[in-house]
Design a protein around this motif. Structure first.
Motif, PDB file in Angstrom:
ATOM      1  N   ILE A 167      31.167  26.211  31.906  1.00  0.00           N
ATOM      2  CA  ILE A 167      32.621  26.667  31.881  1.00  0.00           C
ATOM      3  C   ILE A 167      33.530  25.554  31.762  1.00  0.00           C
ATOM      4  N   ASP A 168      34.329  25.376  30.697  1.00  0.00           N
ATOM      5  CA  ASP A 168      35.363  24.461  30.617  1.00  0.00           C
ATOM      6  C   ASP A 168      36.571  24.796  31.491  1.00  0.00           C
ATOM      7  N   LYS A 169      37.156  25.864  31.252  1.00  0.00           N
ATOM      8  CA  LYS A 169      38.348  26.346  32.342  1.00  0.00           C
ATOM      9  C   LYS A 169      38.087  28.053  32.602  1.00  0.00           C
ATOM     10  N   MET A 170      38.496  28.148  33.741  1.00  0.00           N
ATOM     11  CA  MET A 170      38.550  29.654  34.176  1.00  0.00           C
ATOM     12  C   MET A 170      39.827  30.090  34.749  1.00  0.00           C
ATOM     13  N   GLN A 171      40.696  30.968  34.210  1.00  0.00           N
ATOM     14  CA  GLN A 171      41.911  31.144  34.558  1.00  0.00           C
ATOM     15  C   GLN A 171      41.952  32.933  34.890  1.00  0.00           C
ATOM     16  N   THR A 172      42.579  32.967  36.036  1.00  0.00           N
ATOM     17  CA  THR A 172      43.192  34.298  36.260  1.00  0.00           C
ATOM     18  C   THR A 172      44.044  35.081  35.221  1.00  0.00           C
ATOM     19  N   ARG A 173      43.921  36.191  34.865  1.00  0.00           N
ATOM     20  CA  ARG A 173      44.920  36.921  34.278  1.00  0.00           C
ATOM     21  C   ARG A 173      44.826  38.350  34.829  1.00  0.00           C
ATOM     22  N   GLY A 174      46.145  39.097  34.805  1.00  0.00           N
ATOM     23  CA  GLY A 174      45.917  40.381  35.242  1.00  0.00           C
ATOM     24  C   GLY A 174      47.106  41.320  35.158  1.00  0.00           C
ATOM     25  N   VAL A 175      47.197  42.352  35.554  1.00  0.00           N
ATOM     26  CA  VAL A 175      48.145  43.498  35.449  1.00  0.00           C
ATOM     27  C   VAL A 175      48.782  44.028  36.742  1.00  0.00           C
ATOM     28  N   PHE A 176      49.849  44.026  36.935  1.00  0.00           N
ATOM     29  CA  PHE A 176      50.579  44.678  38.178  1.00  0.00           C
ATOM     30  C   PHE A 176      51.329  45.810  37.711  1.00  0.00           C
ATOM     31  N   ILE A 177      51.052  46.968  38.516  1.00  0.00           N
ATOM     32  CA  ILE A 177      51.676  48.339  38.463  1.00  0.00           C
ATOM     33  C   ILE A 177      52.354  48.293  40.059  1.00  0.00           C
ATOM     34  N   ASN A 178      53.810  48.038  40.155  1.00  0.00           N
ATOM     35  CA  ASN A 178      54.412  48.148  41.403  1.00  0.00           C
ATOM     36  C   ASN A 178      55.498  49.311  41.277  1.00  0.00           C
ATOM     37  N   PHE A 179      55.876  49.880  42.542  1.00  0.00           N
ATOM     38  CA  PHE A 179      56.708  50.848  42.837  1.00  0.00           C
ATOM     39  C   PHE A 179      57.690  50.382  43.863  1.00  0.00           C
ATOM     40  N   THR A 180      58.728  49.787  43.427  1.00  0.00           N
ATOM     41  CA  THR A 180      59.984  49.145  44.343  1.00  0.00           C
ATOM     42  C   THR A 180      61.005  50.290  44.878  1.00  0.00           C
ATOM     43  N   PHE A 181      61.310  50.016  46.264  1.00  0.00           N
ATOM     44  CA  PHE A 181      62.008  51.013  46.854  1.00  0.00           C
ATOM     45  C   PHE A 181      63.025  49.959  47.340  1.00  0.00           C
ATOM     46  N   GLN A 182      64.576  50.295  47.138  1.00  0.00           N
ATOM     47  CA  GLN A 182      65.571  49.293  47.528  1.00  0.00           C
ATOM     48  C   GLN A 182      66.584  50.275  47.971  1.00  0.00           C
TER      49      GLN A 182
END
Length: 237
Positions: free
Chosen positions: A222-237
């Motif tokens: 492994i030369d490089k290992m990097q996180t990637r991801g998806v967020f699904i958020n529900f915000t209340f203001q």
């Protein structure tokens, strides 16, 4: 699970947007909510984390088995003008990933079936600084795009653990840095503003802590290992 979440979020957005566009609603809910210089809220949501690998040698890819994780946090919003907001969204993200190694990585080395998998449990304190770019408010909703940079502290990293994969311990770094990009829609309800959004996160730095043995079957290629991801958020203001 993730597909169901996407489907519900999509149907909710389409139904609400269509209702307001085609009925030409004129009554505006919570008209002054966006006029405050500082405003606050909270979010709940889901995540799906993955790893992106760069390799040293041409070998079969390491596969990442993903699961659906959980997000929770706070929102601090600073109004710049009617179309721009600066947001700080500190939160907690919990996720689990399993790395599945090809048997070819263990050529010439004795191994068991448990050696072909490494479970990585991650608990991130995630702090993004984001610029939100909105359209003009349309009745009681307002689409936007959002992007920025973030950092996270991985409380489950094992970075300082003297044991490595030879003792069954896969190690990752404590501190991570990302860039983020996403979109969403503000819905102005009678008592509060509700915001579903989806955002991609992409790590900038290498997350892997390598084994003591430079030829380790778990980290040697492994030369490089990097996180990637998806967020699904529900915000209340």
């Amino acid at each position: 699970m993730k597909n169901i979440i996407f489907l519900f979020a999509f149907l909710f957005i389409i139904q609400s947007a269509s209702a307001q566009l085609f009925t030409k609603e004129k009554i505006l809910n919570d008209e002054n909510v966006d006029k405050a210089f500082l405003s606050y809220g909270y979010f709940l949501g889901f995540n799906s984390y993955d790893f992106n690998f760069d390799y040293i040698y041409n070998e079969p890819d390491i596969q990442t088995k993903k699961s659906t994780g959980f997000n929770v946090g706070l929102v601090g919003n600073m109004r710049i003008n009617s179309f721009l907001d600066l947001r700080l969204e500190p939160g907690l993200s919990i996720t689990t990933r399993v790395l599945e190694y090809p048997e070819s990585y263990f050529d010439g080395v004795e191994f068991t079936s448990s050696d072909l998998e490494r479970e990585i449990k991650s608990t991130y304190i995630h702090v993004p600084l984001l610029l939100k770019v909105s359209t003009k408010r349309l009745n009681n909703f307002k689409p936007f795009i959002i992007g920025g940079v973030s950092t996270s502290l991985n409380l489950s990293s094992n970075q300082d653990n003297p044991d490595d994969n030879s003792a069954g311990k896969f190690r990752t770094t404590k501190n991570m840095y990302y860039y983020e990009l996403g979109f969403g829609i503000d819905f102005y309800l009678f008592y509060f503003k509700f915001t579903p959004s989806i955002r991609g996160i992409f790590a900038i730095n290498d997350e892997l802590v390598r084994d003591e043995d430079i030829n380790s079957p778990w980290t040697g290629n492994i030369d490089k290992m990097q996180t990637r991801g998806v967020f699904i958020n529900f915000t209340f203001q």
